[in-house]
Design a protein around this motif. Structure first.
Motif, mmCIF file in Angstrom:
data_model
loop_
_atom_site.group_PDB
_atom_site.id
_atom_site.type_symbol
_atom_site.label_atom_id
_atom_site.label_comp_id
_atom_site.label_asym_id
_atom_site.label_seq_id
_atom_site.Cartn_x
_atom_site.Cartn_y
_atom_site.Cartn_z
ATOM 1 N N ILE B 239 0.830 -1.299 0.168
ATOM 2 C CA ILE B 239 -0.059 -0.165 0.018
ATOM 3 C C ILE B 239 0.907 1.361 0.118
ATOM 4 C CG2 ILE B 239 -1.585 1.308 1.361
ATOM 5 C CD1 ILE B 239 -2.970 -1.341 2.256
ATOM 6 N N TYR B 240 1.853 1.245 0.875
ATOM 7 C CA TYR B 240 2.720 2.319 0.926
ATOM 8 C C TYR B 240 3.492 2.610 -0.384
ATOM 9 C CZ TYR B 240 2.062 3.054 5.966
ATOM 10 O OH TYR B 240 1.517 3.654 7.087
ATOM 11 N N TYR B 241 4.049 1.444 -0.885
ATOM 12 C CA TYR B 241 4.786 1.431 -2.194
ATOM 13 C C TYR B 241 3.797 1.985 -3.241
ATOM 14 C CZ TYR B 241 7.268 0.241 -6.428
ATOM 15 O OH TYR B 241 7.784 0.079 -7.545
ATOM 16 N N GLN B 242 2.518 1.644 -3.154
ATOM 17 C CA GLN B 242 1.613 2.108 -4.461
ATOM 18 C C GLN B 242 1.266 3.723 -4.107
ATOM 19 O OE1 GLN B 242 -1.842 3.087 -4.386
ATOM 20 N NE2 GLN B 242 -1.861 3.060 -6.561
ATOM 21 N N GLU B 243 1.229 4.156 -2.920
ATOM 22 C CA GLU B 243 1.146 5.605 -2.423
ATOM 23 C C GLU B 243 2.200 6.527 -3.320
ATOM 24 O OE1 GLU B 243 -1.943 5.037 1.283
ATOM 25 O OE2 GLU B 243 0.114 5.767 1.650
ATOM 26 N N SER B 244 3.501 5.973 -3.119
ATOM 27 C CA SER B 244 4.618 6.746 -3.348
ATOM 28 C C SER B 244 4.930 6.300 -4.891
ATOM 29 C CB SER B 244 5.942 6.176 -2.502
ATOM 30 O OG SER B 244 6.100 4.995 -2.467
ATOM 31 N N HIS B 245 4.429 5.488 -5.566
ATOM 32 C CA HIS B 245 4.729 5.162 -6.832
ATOM 33 C C HIS B 245 3.004 5.021 -7.567
ATOM 34 C CE1 HIS B 245 8.396 3.952 -4.698
ATOM 35 N NE2 HIS B 245 8.823 3.880 -5.791
ATOM 36 N N PRO B 246 2.443 6.061 -7.767
ATOM 37 C CA PRO B 246 1.196 5.698 -8.210
ATOM 38 C C PRO B 246 1.223 5.476 -9.723
ATOM 39 C CG PRO B 246 1.721 8.191 -7.604
ATOM 40 C CD PRO B 246 2.579 7.286 -7.216
ATOM 41 N N ASP B 247 2.116 5.566 -10.586
ATOM 42 C CA ASP B 247 2.220 5.231 -11.748
ATOM 43 C C ASP B 247 2.905 3.899 -12.079
ATOM 44 O OD1 ASP B 247 1.061 7.943 -12.138
ATOM 45 O OD2 ASP B 247 2.996 8.773 -12.331
ATOM 46 N N ALA B 271 10.981 -4.542 -6.316
ATOM 47 C CA ALA B 271 10.870 -2.951 -6.239
ATOM 48 C C ALA B 271 10.327 -2.555 -4.609
ATOM 49 C CB ALA B 271 9.973 -2.344 -7.108
ATOM 50 N N ILE B 272 9.207 -3.289 -4.273
ATOM 51 C CA ILE B 272 8.868 -3.072 -2.824
ATOM 52 C C ILE B 272 9.850 -2.964 -1.847
ATOM 53 C CG2 ILE B 272 6.928 -3.555 -1.201
ATOM 54 C CD1 ILE B 272 5.122 -4.500 -3.353
ATOM 55 N N ARG B 273 10.550 -4.464 -2.112
ATOM 56 C CA ARG B 273 11.479 -4.658 -0.795
ATOM 57 C C ARG B 273 12.703 -3.369 -0.926
ATOM 58 N NH1 ARG B 273 12.700 -10.916 -0.271
ATOM 59 N NH2 ARG B 273 14.640 -10.377 0.336
ATOM 60 N N GLU B 274 12.919 -2.941 -2.112
ATOM 61 C CA GLU B 274 13.998 -1.695 -2.044
ATOM 62 C C GLU B 274 13.526 -0.200 -1.904
ATOM 63 O OE1 GLU B 274 15.567 -2.716 -6.029
ATOM 64 O OE2 GLU B 274 16.172 -4.841 -5.398
ATOM 65 N N SER B 275 12.284 -0.074 -1.802
ATOM 66 C CA SER B 275 11.582 1.069 -1.634
ATOM 67 C C SER B 275 11.563 1.576 -0.134
ATOM 68 C CB SER B 275 10.156 1.062 -2.380
ATOM 69 O OG SER B 275 9.380 0.367 -1.298
ATOM 70 N N GLY B 276 11.295 2.429 0.201
ATOM 71 C CA GLY B 276 11.129 2.848 1.692
ATOM 72 C C GLY B 276 9.944 2.426 2.020
ATOM 73 N N ALA B 277 9.062 1.695 1.302
ATOM 74 C CA ALA B 277 7.809 1.065 1.966
ATOM 75 C C ALA B 277 8.087 0.403 3.176
ATOM 76 C CB ALA B 277 6.930 0.414 1.032
ATOM 77 N N ILE B 278 9.092 -0.661 3.131
ATOM 78 C CA ILE B 278 9.100 -1.535 4.088
ATOM 79 C C ILE B 278 9.317 -0.791 5.541
ATOM 80 C CG2 ILE B 278 10.907 -3.414 5.195
ATOM 81 C CD1 ILE B 278 9.243 -4.207 2.878
ATOM 82 N N LEU B 282 7.231 -0.410 8.844
ATOM 83 C CA LEU B 282 8.004 -1.025 10.265
ATOM 84 C C LEU B 282 7.528 0.215 11.200
ATOM 85 C CD1 LEU B 282 9.139 -3.233 12.026
ATOM 86 C CD2 LEU B 282 11.508 -2.021 10.934
ATOM 87 N N ASP B 283 8.003 1.551 10.842
ATOM 88 C CA ASP B 283 7.501 2.624 11.564
ATOM 89 C C ASP B 283 6.054 2.713 12.156
ATOM 90 O OD1 ASP B 283 10.311 3.573 11.345
ATOM 91 O OD2 ASP B 283 9.915 5.126 9.911
ATOM 92 N N GLU B 284 4.980 2.393 11.378
ATOM 93 C CA GLU B 284 3.823 2.142 11.479
ATOM 94 C C GLU B 284 3.522 1.322 12.884
ATOM 95 O OE1 GLU B 284 1.024 3.807 9.421
ATOM 96 O OE2 GLU B 284 -0.155 3.326 11.143
ATOM 97 N N ALA B 285 4.163 0.096 12.674
ATOM 98 C CA ALA B 285 4.182 -0.764 13.604
ATOM 99 C C ALA B 285 4.670 -0.369 14.963
ATOM 100 C CB ALA B 285 4.795 -2.070 13.136
ATOM 101 N N ARG B 286 5.884 0.118 14.855
ATOM 102 C CA ARG B 286 6.451 0.869 16.224
ATOM 103 C C ARG B 286 5.371 1.796 16.624
ATOM 104 N NH1 ARG B 286 11.740 -0.861 16.249
ATOM 105 N NH2 ARG B 286 12.678 -1.063 14.157
ATOM 106 N N GLU B 287 4.709 2.499 15.946
ATOM 107 C CA GLU B 287 3.908 3.465 16.537
ATOM 108 C C GLU B 287 2.585 2.949 17.105
ATOM 109 O OE1 GLU B 287 2.516 6.364 13.495
ATOM 110 O OE2 GLU B 287 4.416 6.745 13.111
ATOM 111 N N PHE B 288 2.031 1.684 16.636
ATOM 112 C CA PHE B 288 1.143 0.937 17.364
ATOM 113 C C PHE B 288 1.649 0.660 18.613
ATOM 114 C CE2 PHE B 288 -1.130 0.472 12.967
ATOM 115 C CZ PHE B 288 -2.396 0.497 13.508
ATOM 116 N N VAL B 289 2.900 -0.066 18.727
ATOM 117 C CA VAL B 289 3.349 -0.612 19.896
ATOM 118 C C VAL B 289 3.604 0.485 20.983
ATOM 119 C CG1 VAL B 289 5.410 -1.533 20.909
ATOM 120 C CG2 VAL B 289 4.471 -2.528 18.875
#
Lengths: 320, 320
Positions: B239-247, B271-278, B282-289
């Motif tokens: 989802i994050y990848y798609q948001e930052s790479h809409p095209d 591409a997803i693995r190499e993007s900032g999406a991961i 993970l930052d989102e998960a840390r915020e939940f915690v």
């Protein structure tokens, strides 16, 4: 279905159906459609009727009793959804089954969902004892199906048969009567009595179902005559036939696992239908009912008690 | 798995496992074998650990707490049995699934049986509130799977994703923490606090699982990399990848339902693995915690409370 005892609880049964349909509120629209379909194509509602009449006889709280009756019918419905999937049945009561319309995966989930809602309704009775009995009954039913799947085929044994129909049917009648008594706060002796009533009429109910599997026509029963025997499951009429005809070659073949032979099966089913085995099985069902009615002897008379007596006659006399 | 918080409940977890295996007493031997297999090949026991630590922190009765922990792990196990069947998964944690060994029909029944025993253990907590929460959670989980099956494929929406992982995972963590609090007889404010803790760490737990699906190798995760995306299920990294790479053409194709194209999928996953999406996920998960730990602020400190804090770090730091 205008028998007296049904009339007595007709109004409550309608309320139970409303409760059942309301269980999907807020969940996926497909589940709403499924539940509407299953509730609308429901059967005779014998199980909730028995729960409602027992609770009525013992003055259970109306609201909790409706939840109980709903949870039992939902549990019954959930087991049918998975059973039809497992057996590959495409029709039930002449209406397409869920697995005739949905993928196996979706049907598994739909059944699970209905189990969940049945458990939620059982919890709404606010009785931990009812909840425990509910969970144990579900385990009994499924364990019975596992036994049937792995162990029971080709076995002509009364003991195996009676255990099987207890798990399959009588356990749910016991759940209906015992839970209704638990909600009524009556003495332990009364709980035991109505529990026994549920057991006896539940056993009779399944025996008569198994008789109808032989005597009914495909059009009334909605499946091939002797459908159980055709899958290697030996029910009471076949057991009695085997006991009185120990040398029957066709029966021996079925017991060896050769139940896919059409000519032989047709001949065997005709022989069972024409033998005294049907009447003997029906007599056995009548004896169960008789014992069931006796358990209600010490309970003060009421219209609900009368109705529970009538259910006994209904069970053995329907379409036989 | 020698992390501190597991050590603290190690002994109780062993007792829970004994309780789970004892659930089949008297039923079909095949079920005994199945339950032994499932319990022995069990995962990390995070859910029962969370229940035990929450109950320990709030001084719940030991015996009822063990039953609760067992019922939650059994419920989790039952859902996995049906999930693996539905997905056709042949291995879980490197061990053959039940459906790899049994027929679909027998696997459906085995799952039903484990649901029944989970419900029975929940009823053994002697709390009608726990029982109600248990049944509602089961309905939530199954409803979530229905949504996933009929609605979620090809949807890159945070809202859909968060609803999905709540139903799939966080709901069971909520069941664990809220039920443990209900068994402890604490104030409503404490129930709400630990309920929220369960929600937040449960959400984090699933986000990290979904990250591991991208970053793990097939050998550690036990399934192909990006197995969800390969089935059209879009999780947070995608989802994050798609948001930052809409095209992105590959992503667009997957969202159109073309997720069976191997070259394209391999390119997209890389591409997803190499993007900032991961990292963003993970930052989102840390915020939940972080939010989860904050909910425990007003609860008196104890070793169990410390352990519940540690679980937070464990969830986001495991193998990422």
């Amino acid at each position: 279905m205008s028998t007296n005892f049904f009339t007595l609880v007709e109004n409550q049964i309608s309320q139970v159906e409303v409760l059942m349909k309301a269980q999907v509120n807020g969940h996926h629209p497909h589940l709403q459609v499924v539940l509407e379909h299953l509730v609308s194509s429901g059967g005779k509602r014998v199980r909730p009727a028995v729960a409602l009449l027992t609770g009525g006889m013992l003055n259970a709280d109306d609201d909790r009793l409706l939840k109980l009756a709903g949870s039992i019918e939902m549990l019954h419905t959930a087991t049918l959804v998975h059973d039809d999937l497992i057996d590959g049945s495409l029709l039930r009561r002449g209406i397409p089954t869920l697995n005739a319309q949905w993928s196996p995966a979706a049907t598994v989930l739909a059944g699970d969902y209905i189990f969940a809602r049945a458990a939620a309704m059982a919890a709404q009775t606010d009785s931990i004892e009812v909840m425990q009995l509910f969970a144990e009954t579900l385990a009994t039913i499924v364990n019975g199906e596992i036994i049937q799947m792995f162990t029971s085929r080709g076995i002509a044994s009364r003991e195996d048969y009676f255990q099987r129909i207890y798990a399959k049917t009588a356990s749910m009648f016991v759940l209906a009567t015992e839970s209704a008594a638990l909600l009524s706060g009556v003495d332990e002796a009364v709980v035991v009595a109505v529990r026994q009533y549920g057991y006896e009429i539940g056993m009779a109910f399944q025996i008569v179902d198994d008789i109808l599997d032989f005597t009914g026509s495909q059009s009334t029963v909605g499946k091939p005559v002797a459908s159980d025997l055709r899958q290697g499951l030996v029910t009471l009429p076949a057991i009695y036939y085997q006991e009185s005809h120990p040398d029957d070659e066709d029966m021996a073949a079925v017991l060896r696992g050769e139940y896919n032979h059409d000519t032989r099966m047709t001949r065997l089913v005709a022989a069972i239908r024409e033998s005294g085995a049907i009447k003997k099985a029906l007599d056995e069902a009548r004896e169960f009912v008789e014992r069931g009615l006796q358990t209600l002897e010490n309970i003060p008379d009421s219209i609900e008690r009368q109705a529970l007596f009538e259910i006994g006659s209904y069970i053995v006399d329907r379409d036989v």
